[in-house]
Scaffold this active site. Structure first.
Site, PDB file in Angstrom:
ATOM      1  N   CYS A   1      -4.696   1.823  -3.871  1.00  0.00           N
ATOM      2  CA  CYS A   1      -5.019   0.947  -2.753  1.00  0.00           C
ATOM      3  C   CYS A   1      -6.200   1.572  -2.008  1.00  0.00           C
ATOM      4  O   CYS A   1      -6.187   2.774  -1.720  1.00  0.00           O
ATOM      5  CB  CYS A   1      -3.824   0.781  -1.813  1.00  0.00           C
ATOM      6  SG  CYS A   1      -4.228  -0.104  -0.285  1.00  0.00           S
TER       7      CYS A   1
ATOM      8  N   HIS B   1      11.244 -13.483 -21.075  1.00  0.00           N
ATOM      9  CA  HIS B   1      11.491 -12.123 -21.558  1.00  0.00           C
ATOM     10  C   HIS B   1      12.876 -12.088 -22.185  1.00  0.00           C
ATOM     11  O   HIS B   1      13.848 -12.587 -21.622  1.00  0.00           O
ATOM     12  CB  HIS B   1      11.416 -11.149 -20.380  1.00  0.00           C
ATOM     13  CG  HIS B   1      11.295  -9.711 -20.773  1.00  0.00           C
ATOM     14  ND1 HIS B   1      12.289  -9.012 -21.421  1.00  0.00           N
ATOM     15  CD2 HIS B   1      10.275  -8.832 -20.596  1.00  0.00           C
ATOM     16  CE1 HIS B   1      11.895  -7.768 -21.612  1.00  0.00           C
ATOM     17  NE2 HIS B   1      10.683  -7.627 -21.126  1.00  0.00           N
TER      18      HIS B   1
ATOM     19  N   ASN C   1      11.218   1.335  -8.756  1.00  0.00           N
ATOM     20  CA  ASN C   1      11.124   0.849 -10.137  1.00  0.00           C
ATOM     21  C   ASN C   1       9.680   0.919 -10.598  1.00  0.00           C
ATOM     22  O   ASN C   1       8.794   0.337  -9.965  1.00  0.00           O
ATOM     23  CB  ASN C   1      11.593  -0.607 -10.237  1.00  0.00           C
ATOM     24  CG  ASN C   1      11.635  -1.101 -11.677  1.00  0.00           C
ATOM     25  OD1 ASN C   1      12.493  -0.703 -12.450  1.00  0.00           O
ATOM     26  ND2 ASN C   1      10.698  -1.972 -12.030  1.00  0.00           N
ATOM     27  N   GLU C   2       9.437   1.675 -11.662  1.00  0.00           N
ATOM     28  CA  GLU C   2       8.106   1.750 -12.280  1.00  0.00           C
ATOM     29  C   GLU C   2       7.005   1.996 -11.241  1.00  0.00           C
ATOM     30  O   GLU C   2       6.096   1.179 -11.049  1.00  0.00           O
ATOM     31  CB  GLU C   2       7.809   0.479 -13.073  1.00  0.00           C
ATOM     32  CG  GLU C   2       8.698   0.296 -14.285  1.00  0.00           C
ATOM     33  CD  GLU C   2       8.365  -0.941 -15.092  1.00  0.00           C
ATOM     34  OE1 GLU C   2       8.709  -0.973 -16.292  1.00  0.00           O
ATOM     35  OE2 GLU C   2       7.776  -1.881 -14.531  1.00  0.00           O
TER      36      GLU C   2
ATOM     37  N   GLU D   1      14.466   1.038 -19.950  1.00  0.00           N
ATOM     38  CA  GLU D   1      14.133  -0.345 -20.292  1.00  0.00           C
ATOM     39  C   GLU D   1      13.473  -0.393 -21.661  1.00  0.00           C
ATOM     40  O   GLU D   1      12.609   0.416 -21.972  1.00  0.00           O
ATOM     41  CB  GLU D   1      13.142  -0.965 -19.296  1.00  0.00           C
ATOM     42  CG  GLU D   1      13.671  -1.297 -17.933  1.00  0.00           C
ATOM     43  CD  GLU D   1      12.599  -1.986 -17.084  1.00  0.00           C
ATOM     44  OE1 GLU D   1      11.680  -2.619 -17.662  1.00  0.00           O
ATOM     45  OE2 GLU D   1      12.663  -1.870 -15.849  1.00  0.00           O
TER      46      GLU D   1
ATOM     47  N   GLU E   1       9.755 -13.752 -15.282  1.00  0.00           N
ATOM     48  CA  GLU E   1      10.145 -13.140 -16.557  1.00  0.00           C
ATOM     49  C   GLU E   1      11.166 -13.985 -17.306  1.00  0.00           C
ATOM     50  O   GLU E   1      11.989 -13.460 -18.057  1.00  0.00           O
ATOM     51  CB  GLU E   1      10.665 -11.716 -16.302  1.00  0.00           C
ATOM     52  CG  GLU E   1       9.571 -10.793 -15.764  1.00  0.00           C
ATOM     53  CD  GLU E   1      10.040  -9.372 -15.526  1.00  0.00           C
ATOM     54  OE1 GLU E   1       9.554  -8.474 -16.232  1.00  0.00           O
ATOM     55  OE2 GLU E   1      10.862  -9.164 -14.616  1.00  0.00           O
TER      56      GLU E   1
ATOM     57  N   CYS F   1      -7.516   0.652   1.047  1.00  0.00           N
ATOM     58  CA  CYS F   1      -7.582   0.249   2.451  1.00  0.00           C
ATOM     59  C   CYS F   1      -7.892   1.451   3.346  1.00  0.00           C
ATOM     60  O   CYS F   1      -7.931   2.606   2.901  1.00  0.00           O
ATOM     61  CB  CYS F   1      -6.282  -0.410   2.876  1.00  0.00           C
ATOM     62  SG  CYS F   1      -4.898   0.738   3.082  1.00  0.00           S
TER      63      CYS F   1
ATOM     64  N   CYS G   1       0.845  -1.190   0.000  1.00  0.00           N
ATOM     65  CA  CYS G   1       0.000   0.000   0.000  1.00  0.00           C
ATOM     66  C   CYS G   1       0.882   1.243   0.000  1.00  0.00           C
ATOM     67  O   CYS G   1       1.723   1.402   0.888  1.00  0.00           O
ATOM     68  CB  CYS G   1      -0.896  -0.009   1.235  1.00  0.00           C
ATOM     69  SG  CYS G   1      -1.685   1.582   1.570  1.00  0.00           S
TER      70      CYS G   1
END
Length: 666
Positions: free
Chosen positions: A159, A360, A150-151, A309, A357, A161, A116
């Site tokens: 989220c 990939h 990352n990303e 990437e 992955e 909650c 979260c």
């Protein structure tokens, strides 16, 4: 203070995950990286469980060896904070930090980004991890950049909650000045008895029995973007304290229909803007997607950026994952450089043999060095070394396209006149003719400085605030050309309809007034005078000073204007009240840009992409041949082709499927 990446030339590399392999493989990695010309790799992105096997107990021995090895071989490290993938022990200790979806289900760990964003426990653990990394590696000679997380938002942008509800209320109180009356007015809560009398009554827009309040939902999207941004900024502050000279980045995802974050708000917070880009197997002209993405990221960065990437071949997350065709790896990479990338990186260095992955593609594929991918990777490394002088050069656009995440979020909410409208599809429809014509394009916010442009296109600006609307109208008043697409200017920043007729904020500037909308059914079209058809949309337009350029010829609006032109101030405005078929739209935009004085970068045969980067002393003309036949393009008489080093006698020949990069001294 501007912090720059201290890697010479065009940086080249990818995600390096040595923890997935026996240590005896690492020496081969170093040898092959040098063979390929790799200059920088991202390290540690998903290594939290290894670096902190139990709370507060850190083990940096593997990372120490990896960074020392990279430095010994002259390879720089983009060192990541591994906070995108908390370890299992964290969730056992803090199960409340797991995200809850819109239907109230709490998700489990066992993947990545299953936290979260509003969890205090997650934030505390992430900052401890970032601080431990920063303290240990701030002065390591291999570390030239921090890769934060990352990303962001890739899997957990929202989220629902109770902790997220609390954080949402804090955000709302800051936005509305701790005044519930102001919030109720902005949200239009008198509709459906939604008035709030206590802040604790406000929840995230969880699953409910009917359509959610649109402004509630829009503010929720804004909050989710800002909440993740606050996590980035918190980690960045920790890293900055330890290493004030080292730049930091995080990888954006501006395409793939990823719309979770308002990157206009994020970009100024990064020292270096980075982006991830992957081809869609279902896109028959993915080169256009690459171009649009690159132009958008360059615009966010305000100059050069990094491709953090992309893939050498197939990915693993689409229904069907297709390999790239002959020469496509090279064309893709150089197309990103053409659009402003000063670094090219892949996911990942060595193809994984286990894990989610494993199918990939990578720079070093499962087949090893006896493979086409490896040969292409080595060739690309040599290409990028030959293009070192291109680094730092900028774009040359005279055309801007308005791109706004708030407008996108608002238009794609439920209960619109048509659920068939997709922001990104509409922008691409207008972008494609410019790409085919070789016209350079920037992307801008509605409130951006537009003084550098001759032509501004607003294909889809459903939501616009007063400042943005005045800015766009003022551009035309002062002599610019403004073209606006249907269903634009319809609502203000609170999703309140602008009354008095459509298209709301732009009605007077466009010299028209619409009193009723007639969206078209899937597969339905209307004829347009002069030939061609319109899809998706139509509306009953009345001229209020504008002239009709094309009218509907079929349907209930036959004879009503569909495309208009108007003199506004010392400039010109255009309105498209439908989406013309591609050929018709291309013809219209060709007329619009020609009248505005916008010319292509270079005249090229059909299917040859021409892109220009401008340096202090020379122009760099990228020519990418997407056809199966050679092409010839005129260039300056004293030009040089950089990839071969050959002098050019006034023209260059680009083989089928190949790329040329021409330096033209100024």
């Amino acid at each position: 203070m501007k912090r720059e990446l201290k890697v010479p030339g065009i940086a080249y590399g990818g995600d390096y995950n040595p923890e997935q392999w026996p240590e005896e493989v690492w020496a081969e990695d170093m040898r092959l990286m040098r063979e390929a010309g790799v200059s920088m790799v991202s390290v540690g992105i998903f290594s939290w469980a290894l670096l902190e096997p139990e709370e507060g107990a850190y083990d940096f021995s593997l990372l120490d060896r990896v960074l020392d090895l990279l430095h010994a071989h002259g390879i720089a490290a983009d060192l990541a904070t591994p906070t995108a993938a908390p370890p299992a022990w964290f969730f056992r200790a803090h199960p409340e930090a797991l995200p809850v979806d819109r239907d109230g289900r709490r998700l489990s760990y066992g993947s990545r980004q299953t936290f979260c964003p509003s969890s205090p426990a997650y934030r505390a653990a992430a900052l401890r991890m970032a601080r431990a990394l920063a303290d240990r590696y701030a002065d390591h000679p291999a570390v030239v950049m921090w890769h934060v997380h990352n990303e962001y938002g890739c899997h957990n942008a929202e989220c629902y909650c109770d902790e997220s509800a609390r954080a949402f209320r804090v955000w709302l109180r800051a936005r509305y000045g701790d005044d519930l009356a102001t919030l109720n007015e902005a949200w239009g809560t008198r509709f459906w008895s939604q008035s709030y009398y206590d802040w604790d009554e406000i929840l995230p827009p969880r699953a409910t029995g009917a359509v959610p309040n649109p402004t509630h939902r829009l503010d929720w999207r804004r909050f989710c973007s800002d909440e993740l941004l606050s996590l980035y900024e918190a980690e960045r502050r920790v890293l900055l304290e330890a290493a004030p000279q080292t730049p930091a980045t995080t990888n954006f995802m501006v395409m793939h229909n990823f719309d979770a974050l308002d990157y206009w708000r994020w970009a100024p917070k990064l020292d270096i803007v980075s982006n991830d880009h992957y081809l869609q197997s279902t896109d028959p002209e993915s080169e256009i997607d690459i171009a649009l993405s690159g132009d958008l990221v360059r615009s966010l960065a305000g100059g050069p950026w990094l491709l953090m990437e992309h893939s050498t071949g197939a990915v693993n997350w689409q229904p069907v994952n297709r390999a790239k065709g002959p020469g496509e790896l090279r064309r893709n990479a150089l197309a990103h450089v053409a659009r402003g990338a000063d670094g090219i990186a892949y996911f990942q260095w060595r193809a994984a043999k286990a894990g989610a992955e494993q199918w990939h593609s990578a720079m070093l594929p499962h087949a090893g060095t006896d493979s086409q991918i490896w040969r292409d990777v080595v060739r690309l490394g040599a290409d990028l070394r030959a293009l070192a002088e291109v680094r730092g050069s900028v774009g040359t656009a005279e055309v801007a396209i308005v791109w706004d995440w708030n407008a996108r979020w608002a238009m794609e909410l439920p209960s619109q006149p048509s659920a068939e409208l997709r922001f990104q599809d509409l922008v691409r429809a207008w972008y494609e003719p410019l790409w085919r014509a070789g016209v350079a394009v920037d992307f801008v916010r509605p409130d951006a400085d537009l003084s550098a442009y001759r032509l501004v296109l607003a294909p889809s600006v459903y939501l616009v605030d007063d400042e943005g609307a005045a800015n766009l109208r003022g551009f035309a008043e002062r002599g610019g050309t403004l073209a606006v697409g249907f269903h634009s200017g319809a609502v203000d920043e609170n999703c309140h309809v602008r009354l008095g007729g459509y298209p709301g904020a732009f009605r007077e500037a466009l010299g028209i007034r619409t009193d009723e909308l007639f969206p078209l059914l899937p597969g339905e079209s209307v004829g347009l005078s002069g030939g061609g058809t319109g899809t998706l949309w139509s509306e009953r337009v009345r001229l209020c000073g504008a002239e009709s350029i094309a009218a509907y010829t079929t349907g209930p609006l036959a004879g009503i204007p569909a495309v208009t032109r108007h003199r506004h101030g010392t400039g010109v405005t255009w309105y498209l009240a439908t989406l013309p078929d591609p050929a018709t739209l291309a013809g219209l935009l060709d007329r619009v840009r020609t009248e505005a004085g916008v010319r292509p970068v270079r005249s090229t045969p059909q299917g040859v992409e021409a892109v220009l980067r401008r340096g202090p002393d020379a122009d760099y003309l990228f020519l990418i041949n997407h056809t199966d036949r050679p092409a010839h393009v005129a260039v300056a008489p004293d030009a040089t082709e950089l990839l071969t080093g050959k002098a050019l006698p006034g023209s260059v020949s680009v083989a089928a499927g190949e790329t040329a990069v021409v330096r033209e001294p100024r």
